[in-house]
Scaffold this active site. Structure first.
Site, PDB file in Angstrom:
ATOM      1  N   GLU A 178       0.819  -1.222   0.000  1.00 51.37           N
ATOM      2  CA  GLU A 178       0.000   0.000   0.000  1.00 51.37           C
ATOM      3  C   GLU A 178       0.847   1.263   0.000  1.00 51.37           C
ATOM      4  OE1 GLU A 178      -2.940  -0.626   3.121  1.00 51.37           O
ATOM      5  OE2 GLU A 178      -4.193  -1.706   1.715  1.00 51.37           O
ATOM      6  N   GLU A 372      -5.619  -8.270  -1.684  1.00 47.89           N
ATOM      7  CA  GLU A 372      -6.351  -8.141  -0.423  1.00 47.89           C
ATOM      8  C   GLU A 372      -7.795  -7.824  -0.757  1.00 47.89           C
ATOM      9  OE1 GLU A 372      -4.943  -5.630   2.748  1.00 47.89           O
ATOM     10  OE2 GLU A 372      -2.846  -6.042   2.242  1.00 47.89           O
TER      11      GLU A 372
HETATM   12  C1  BG6 Z   1      -4.714  -3.084   4.431  1.00 50.04           C
HETATM   13  C2  BG6 Z   1      -3.422  -3.610   4.957  1.00 50.04           C
HETATM   14  O1  BG6 Z   1      -4.718  -1.717   4.673  1.00 50.04           O
HETATM   15  O2  BG6 Z   1      -5.914  -3.486   4.980  1.00 50.04           O
HETATM   16  C3  BG6 Z   1      -3.540  -4.764   5.924  1.00 50.04           C
HETATM   17  O3  BG6 Z   1      -2.512  -3.932   3.940  1.00 50.04           O
HETATM   18  C4  BG6 Z   1      -4.781  -4.569   6.780  1.00 50.04           C
HETATM   19  O4  BG6 Z   1      -2.347  -4.836   6.646  1.00 50.04           O
HETATM   20  C5  BG6 Z   1      -5.990  -4.570   5.883  1.00 50.04           C
HETATM   21  O5  BG6 Z   1      -4.904  -5.479   7.801  1.00 50.04           O
HETATM   22  C6  BG6 Z   1      -7.313  -4.471   6.587  1.00 50.04           C
HETATM   23  O6  BG6 Z   1      -7.325  -3.377   7.448  1.00 50.04           O
HETATM   24  P1  BG6 Z   1      -7.704  -3.556   8.990  1.00 50.04           P
HETATM   25  O7  BG6 Z   1      -7.514  -2.216   9.581  1.00 50.04           O
HETATM   26  O8  BG6 Z   1      -9.104  -4.030   9.008  1.00 50.04           O
HETATM   27  O9  BG6 Z   1      -6.746  -4.577   9.520  1.00 50.04           O
END
Ligand code: BG6
Length: 473
Positions: A178, A372
């Protein structure tokens, strides 16, 4: 469903949210190890402590979900689901505990050697994020992280160490997780800016140095093994104008250019996009950059584009409407009346994924991977021990359908690794109760629980999806 035969189905995690063992076998402290737990409702979400005080506070990354000791069990579960690929990050501080050493820590290298062997044994392709919010704390404290150009060299040494050591075990790499987080005021810390107040110019200088570091890694990696596929990774925040008012549309375009396109353009096209000149002028930013650095950026472009996709948001030019806020990954916005939200207020938008895949592909025309995606939700363990997460299945089903539509549209999508395929620590809040996994981990927000793993209903569902290459959802 239209998934190609060799489509890379899998899941994703990051070291600081899963491994634990934060000071074992010579590992140093990363910036994430200084993050105290927060909660969904706390206004600060998490506290970043310069001095770690474990006597008084709980630091979730210190134990994570103990994957450091349990990775064999976890990988066996991933294999049972049929994973073709597993995205993980290497903890920089296991390899270079302070970041500025000249020699790596052999115990750290050995750990990942064994982990990769375990994946290979199960025919799972590793996809490695070199830096996922895990900058050595020392580099921030001593050098202001990437604001100092010496950190480019430290990163390059770290990346080259990994490339040489794992050149026959790992083919897919991502340089920075990111990377566009660095455009946001609250994203400065991931680049090591946490000692004092920093100007906007310094924030963008650090990000520029990150681009140079990424390019140097891409160039070095290809020289070490020309078969390497080295990609970028962005948090894609899909934005819609709140209304069709031209001012809303323009504002959306501006935000989208800045947050979503700027970093991708640098990493894929190898140059700063034209609209950044306007921004730098407005903010009085004069970046320190040599022609050699710009040549590196132009040469060290990535082989493929990856991104996280959780949600979408709306943008408005109307001051009165701006209070109608919604939450989000890194960046919230204005609510969209047509979308439902997760327990954490993130707007769920499967169709937005198809739109986004087309947007990105039409701009770059390189292979894409969604590395993701997922639903952070509260899960309930029933009296019989089962976890019936139908809401998660529903979320994935709709997103996978839209990925298939995008492939029909002509997008070259090569893989999908849902986030937190096993429950892990939330990056945003430090909570365990914000669960994403197909595998339940017995652990609560205060760090209690057996850490035992239990497949959820979605585990068996995803297993079927992979087995049928997306035909059965
Ligand atoms: C992304 C990151 O921003 O979102 C992860 O790469 C992160 O590390 C994921 O865990 C989800 O966000 P959160 O705050 O729900 O863990």
């Amino acid at each position: 469903m239209s998934f190609p035969k060799n489509f890379l189905w899998g899941g994703a995690t990051a070291a600081n949210q899963a491994e634990g063992a934060w000071n074992v076998d010579g590992k140093g402290a990363s910036i994430s190890d200084h993050n105290r737990a927060g909660s969904r409702t706390s206004s600060t979400r998490r506290t970043f402590d310069k001095v770690i005080n474990t006597d008084e506070y709980y630091y979730p990354s210190h134990t994570g979900i103990d994957m450091f000791h349990r990775y064999k069990e976890d990988i066996a579960l991933f294999a049972e689901m049929g994973f073709k690929v597993y995205r993980l990050s290497i903890a920089w501080t296991r390899i270079f505990p302070n970041g500025d050493e000249t020699e790596p820590n052999e115990a750290g290298l050995q750990f990942y050697d064994e982990l990769f062997d375990e994946l290979i044994k199960h025919n799972i392709e590793p996809l490695v994020t070199i830096s996922h919010f895990e900058l050595p704390y020392h580099l921030g404290e001593t050098y202001d992280g990437f604001l100092d150009k010496r950190t480019i060299d430290f990163y390059e040494r770290y990346a080259v160490t990994l490339f040489k050591r794992y050149k026959d075990k790992v083919k897919y790499w991502l340089t920075f997780n990111e990377i566009n987080f660095g455009t946001l005021e609250h994203g400065k810390r991931i680049n090591g800016l946490f000692n004092r107040e920093y100007t906007v110019e310094e924030q963008y200088q650090a990000l520029h140095n990150v681009f140079v570091a990424s390019s140097k890694a891409v160039i070095a990696g290809h020289a070490i093994n020309p078969d390497f596929k080295i990609g970028c990774m962005l948090a894609y925040i899909t934005m819609y104008p709140k209304t069709c008012k031209p001012e809303d549309v323009l504002k959306t375009q501006e935000a989208n250019d800045h947050l979503n396109y700027f970093c991708g353009d640098v990493q894929v096209k190898g140059k700063y996009p034209y609209f950044m000149t306007r921004f730098f002028k407005k903010e009085n930013i004069d970046l320190k950059s040599s022609s050699e650095e710009m040549a590196l950026i132009s040469e060290g472009t990535v082989d493929y584009y990856t991104f996280s996709y959780y949600m979408s948001t709306c943008i408005t030019s109307d001051i009165d409407e701006r209070n109608d806020k919604t939450g989000g990954n890194l960046f919230g916005g204005v609510s969209n009346e047509y979308l439902e939200t997760s327990d954490w207020g993130w707007q769920i938008d499967p169709v937005g994924l198809r739109y986004t895949l087309n947007q990105i592909y039409s701009r770059y025309e390189v292979p894409l991977m969604v590395v993701e995606n997922g639903l952070g939700a509260f899960d309930k363990v029933e009296a019989d021990g089962t976890i019936n997460d139908d809401y998660r299945i529903e979320y994935f089903k709709k997103h996978i359908e839209e990925m298939s539509n995008a492939i029909d549209d002509g997008v070259n999508l090569i893989g999908y690794t849902p986030w937190g395929c096993i429950d892990l620590i939330s990056a945003g809040t430090g909570e365990m109760s914000k669960r994403y996994g197909f595998i339940y981990v017995d652990r609560d927000d205060e760090g209690n629980g057996s850490l035992d793993r239990t497949p959820k209903k979605s585990f068996y569902w995803y297993q079927k999806v992979i087995e049928t290459n997306g035909a059965e959802l």
